[in-house]
Design an enzyme around this catalytic site. Structure first.
Site, PDB file in Angstrom:
ATOM      1  CB  ILE A 513       9.503 -25.655  42.277  1.00 28.21           C
ATOM      2  CG1 ILE A 513      10.253 -25.554  43.629  1.00 28.21           C
ATOM      3  CG2 ILE A 513      10.187 -24.449  41.413  1.00 28.21           C
ATOM      4  CD1 ILE A 513      11.590 -26.109  43.514  1.00 28.21           C
ATOM      5  N   GLY A 514       6.433 -25.840  43.979  1.00 26.09           N
ATOM      6  CA  GLY A 514       5.950 -26.861  44.729  1.00 26.09           C
ATOM      7  C   GLY A 514       5.223 -26.476  46.013  1.00 26.09           C
ATOM      8  N   GLY A 519       3.208 -25.934  53.797  1.00 25.45           N
ATOM      9  CA  GLY A 519       4.100 -24.858  53.300  1.00 25.45           C
ATOM     10  C   GLY A 519       4.499 -24.905  51.849  1.00 25.45           C
ATOM     11  CB  VAL A 521       9.019 -26.364  47.572  1.00 20.85           C
ATOM     12  CG1 VAL A 521      10.402 -26.562  47.517  1.00 20.85           C
ATOM     13  CG2 VAL A 521       8.529 -27.532  48.395  1.00 20.85           C
ATOM     14  CE  LYS A 535       9.521 -29.852  52.583  1.00 16.23           C
ATOM     15  NZ  LYS A 535       9.073 -31.195  53.293  1.00 16.23           N
ATOM     16  CG  ASP A 630       1.698 -38.909  51.686  1.00 14.98           C
ATOM     17  OD1 ASP A 630       0.999 -39.357  50.968  1.00 14.98           O
ATOM     18  OD2 ASP A 630       1.988 -37.427  51.635  1.00 14.98           O
TER      19      ASP A 630
END
Length: 865
Positions: A513-514, A519, A521, A535, A630
């Site tokens: 999903i991400g 790395g 997720v 994650k 960020d």
């Protein structure tokens, strides 16, 4: 006769008042001392309701030290004192002049005074609430005791963020003692030597609402409160039984007590901490505190091999006189004994604990005992250590050692060691046993046996694992730093998962999903059917391991409705995974920029507010300030009803609350990076504010700030007469510059997401744009704090007018963005070459932009998502 009476009154008004108390007001040229008044408390002024009196008063039985005090009349309880650190004798004098209050001895030697005032004093008033106020001729307040609290607040008094209470040394001596009560934007805490040992939010009876920032603490008829939103929102509340009068006091015992008064009866309504052994100096230095369930008074003793320093001292020292305790190099009494003394450690008994282990993070994680001791040995401010066997956590005891807590809990695996010095040189350890100190004779054989047993156990435990690794990874290089984390654990984290559990929960990591720098997720389902986001961190180098340890240490202890919650983690062999709550609406960038139903304006408002509140909590609500570094739509996740939560703040840099420090590793994403990243300037919470301002503009427009022009976002060239403007350039457009130009012209509706189709007012857009432009000021000091951003978005305070001269960086970058991007697509000019052709007289923007285009590629340079 009338003339004589008038003359007599005039004469009396110019001499000191003796023997009677005045009501509510006294006026300049007034003088008082304890000897002037027949009242046993030396009171010279009483409030108009009779509840409080002002006096030159001594609270002790010896009648030696006298203070200017405000006293609760019925209970004779001091609620404020002026000259606590500079007492006078009973003949000491308080004078009220047109310049304020001053206190001197009879011989004129100065003791205390109010600060310089902006105008002359007309009167001194003692109000019905117990506030001592200096007023001018227009009844304005020049100075008031409520703004300078000592150890107590009363009903009607506000202890604001930035103020503090200081305990008295004792009930008889009012000079400042060991303990402080201070307020942050999220809590109130008790501290000793600037170390926290209690928070109000810890109490089981405390109701907490972390949606708002704390503004002040107060006590009233119904309880103890921390208020935000100008008193309209309760952040923390402790409900108490109704009482017409009560006080909150930082007692000389180191506990916060709330006391109610019914006539002359005094009742304790609340005490924090309840366990007096949690108070750092309750048993003196190195004293062992044992809680007594049958009494409020703890029992104090010295550890084994320690005795009281003297009959009149509460501090403990080594029983063997050949040993001494070192003094911290931060102490004024420090003398360097390293050349003449040998250093060693005495172990405290079993079941010992120290207050800092629950409030400060270990100095080091995952180290062995000898490393922990070595870290202390080379630090002259370190006086001892506590070491957690299970996690390898090393805690330093620095500058001064307080009391030790004796715990009976079976899961307490802490080992305490105190640094000691002896006059024996290192060469003396080669002499015969008879020359050894008695403690060394007893300790060393047992220490050797213990070390041998420990070594055998470690070898036995690690042998099967090593053999397995040798068989399966014979040709792979070893990574000791990776294996060191296999048994890593942090108290307080909810769940530590096995890798197989997460493999099953994610169906072998089936649904991604991400993704991010370290790395990917994956979506997962735990056995209790709860959804999670896992994650999986890959390519974990030395720096990555450090970041991982930081993340789980920080996130596991941070809870806020607008921050993504860490539910658990996995640290098994080389596998590093983090388990978060699942955010069912994904990230903000997908909702804003993807092919999904349009976000309505009120939903955007809630997302902006939630994100701002989350950042405000990181900046000012945590014990340590956390800078995200960020902030961007990809790191703002959405849950039901578009509730926004900040993610990926665990890899942030931690800054002390009083200072910012340089972060040498650049983090962030192009388009959201603040200028200070590029000029080796200090990185602070204002760096996040800049990024949030950029996100806010994207929420308004519904598109990336650096993106292709649409017809709805065009600007007639003739409107500005500036054909070099980004807003008139073809191809790509830099939206922040377009927003700045529209702000200057008052054309706010042209900035709205066209998909809203007019379902938003120009006033709403204007507020967001003003706030965003203030956030992206070039100078960090001109950017608002996130707490202020929240207030502006909520409408509590009006948005600040952006400073045009501090937006030159936006102008400079925007006017060359389109040209650079077009040439780059054509294979011509690159970002790194842009500045060579750019010509500007703005020195700061020139240097910033040079760095910007030289170092920032089109890819993100942030940490893991």
């Amino acid at each position: 006769m009338d003339f004589i009476l008038f003359f007599l009154i005039l004469s009396l008004s110019s001499i000191p008042v003796f023997g009677f108390t005045l009501t509510e007001f006294v006026y300049p040229n007034f003088t008082a001392s304890n000897l002037h008044f027949i009242d046993s408390t030396g009171s010279f002024l009483v409030s108009n309701n009779g509840t409080f009196k002002a006096a030159i008063f001594n609270p002790g039985s010896e009648q030696v030290n006298f203070y200017l005090c405000v006293i609760h009349a019925e209970s004779n309880t001091i609620i404020w004192s002026a000259n606590g650190d500079a007492p006078v004798s009973n003949s000491g004098i308080m004078r009220l002049t047109k310049n304020g209050i001053d206190i001197t001895e009879k011989d004129g030697s100065f003791k205390w005074s109010t600060p310089p005032l902006k105008s002359e004093v007309y009167a001194l008033q003692l109000t019905a609430a117990g506030n001592l106020i200096l007023r001018d001729q227009f009844n304005g307040t020049l100075w008031q005791s409520f703004d300078h609290p000592t150890d107590t607040i009363v009903i009607g008094q506000k202890l604001r963020v930035g103020m503090m209470l200081s305990s008295a040394i004792s009930g008889d001596a009012l000079s400042k003692g060991h303990y402080r009560l201070s307020l942050t934007a999220s809590d109130t805490m008790l501290q000793w030597q600037n170390l926290t040992y209690w928070k109000l939010s810890m109490e089981t009876q405390a109701y907490t609402n972390s949606n708002y920032a704390v503004e002040y603490m107060s006590v009233n008829q119904t309880g103890l409160y921390l208020f935000g939103q100008r008193g309209s929102a309760v952040v923390i509340m402790v409900n108490l039984l109704q009482s017409t009068f009560r006080i909150a006091k930082l007692d000389d015992s180191g506990q916060l007590i709330v006391i109610s008064f019914v006539g002359s009866d005094i009742k304790r309504d609340f005490v924090g901490p309840v366990d007096a052994c949690r108070v750092p100096y309750v048993c003196g230095g190195l004293g062992v505190c044992t809680s007594d369930v049958l009494s409020d008074n703890p029992k104090c003793s010295c550890p084994a091999n320690f005795n009281l320093r003297s009959h009149n001292s509460s501090s403990c020292v080594p029983s063997d006189s050949s040993y001494s305790l070192p003094v911290s190099c931060n102490s004024t009494n420090y003398s360097n004994l390293s050349n003449s003394s040998s250093m060693s450690y005495i172990r405290l008994g079993f079941g010992m604990d120290y207050f800092t282990t629950g409030f400060t993070k270990p100095f080091r994680y995952g180290v062995n005992l000898s490393v922990c001791q070595n870290l202390c040995s080379v630090d002259c401010s370190c006086l001892g250590i506590f070491y957690a066997n299970s996690s390898g956590s090393c805690y330093k005891l620095e500058d001064e050692i307080g009391s030790i807590m004796l715990r009976t809990s079976t899961n307490n695996d802490l080992l305490g060691f105190v640094k000691i010095l002896s006059g024996v040189s290192n060469d003396s350890f080669d002499q015969e046993t008879a020359d050894f100190p008695l403690v060394a004779i007893v300790i060393l054989p047992f220490t050797g046996i213990f070390l041998l047993m420990a070594l055998a156990f470690i070898l036995w435990r690690s042998k099967p694992q090593r053999m397995g690794k040798i068989k399966s990874k014979k040709n792979q290089p070893s990574s000791p730093s990776s294996e060191d984390l296999d048994d890593f654990s942090i108290p307080g984290l909810p769940v530590r998962f096995e890798y197989k559990q997460l493999e099953a929960a994610t169906d072998n990591f089936k649904t991604q999903i991400g993704t991010g720098g370290f790395g990917a997720v994956y979506k997962g389902v735990l056995p209790d059917n709860s959804l999670v986001a896992v994650k999986k961190i890959i390519n974990l180098g030395i720096q990555g391991q450090r970041d991982f340890c930081t993340e789980i240490a920080i996130i596991g202890n941070i809870h806020h409705i607008n921050l993504v919650k860490l539910k658990g983690f996995c640290a098994q062999e080389r596998q590093r995974l983090l388990v978060y709550e699942y955010m069912n609406r994904g990230s903000l960038d997908r909702t804003l920029f993807g092919n999904v139903p349009v976000l309505e304006w009120q939903e955007r408002v809630e997302i902006a507010l939630g994100s701002a509140r989350g950042l405000a909590y990181l900046h000012s609500g945590c014990e340590q300030k956390i800078v995200h570094c960020d902030v961007k739509p990809e790191n703002i996740l959405l849950h039901d009803n578009f509730q926004a939560k900040i993610s990926d703040f665990g890899l942030s840099k931690l800054l002390n609350r009083e200072q910012s420090s340089l972060i040498t590793t650049m983090r962030g994403t192009r388009g959201y990076l603040a200028p200070e990243w590029l000029t080796s300037s200090a990185i602070s919470d204002k760096t996040d504010v800049y990024s949030f301002g950029m996100v806010l503009l994207e929420i308004v427009s519904g598109r990336k700030n650096c993106s292709a022009r649409t017809q709805s976002h065009s600007l007639d060239d003739t409107a500005t007469g500036d054909h070099s403007s980004s807003s008139s350039a073809r191809g790509l457009v830099y939206f922040p510059l377009f927003a700045l130009e529209m702000h200057e012209q008052g054309r706010y509706l042209e900035l709205a997401d066209p998909k809203l189709e007019g379902r938003v007012s120009g006033g709403d857009i204007e507020k967001f744009v003003r706030v965003a432009l203030c956030c992206v000021h070039e100078e960090p000091s001109l950017r608002p704090a996130m707490v202020s951003v929240v207030s502006m978005l909520e409408g509590e305070i009006p948005p600040t007018e952006p400073r045009m001269e501090s937006l030159n960086f936006v102008r400079f970058y925007g006017r060359h963005f389109s040209e650079a991007s077009t040439m780059e697509e054509a294979g011509g000019q690159t970002d790194a070459m842009l500045y060579v052709q750019a010509n500007t007289s703005h020195t700061t923007s020139r240097s910033i932009s040079n760095a910007y285009f030289s170092y920032i590629s089109s890819q993100q340079i942030s940490g893991p998502r």
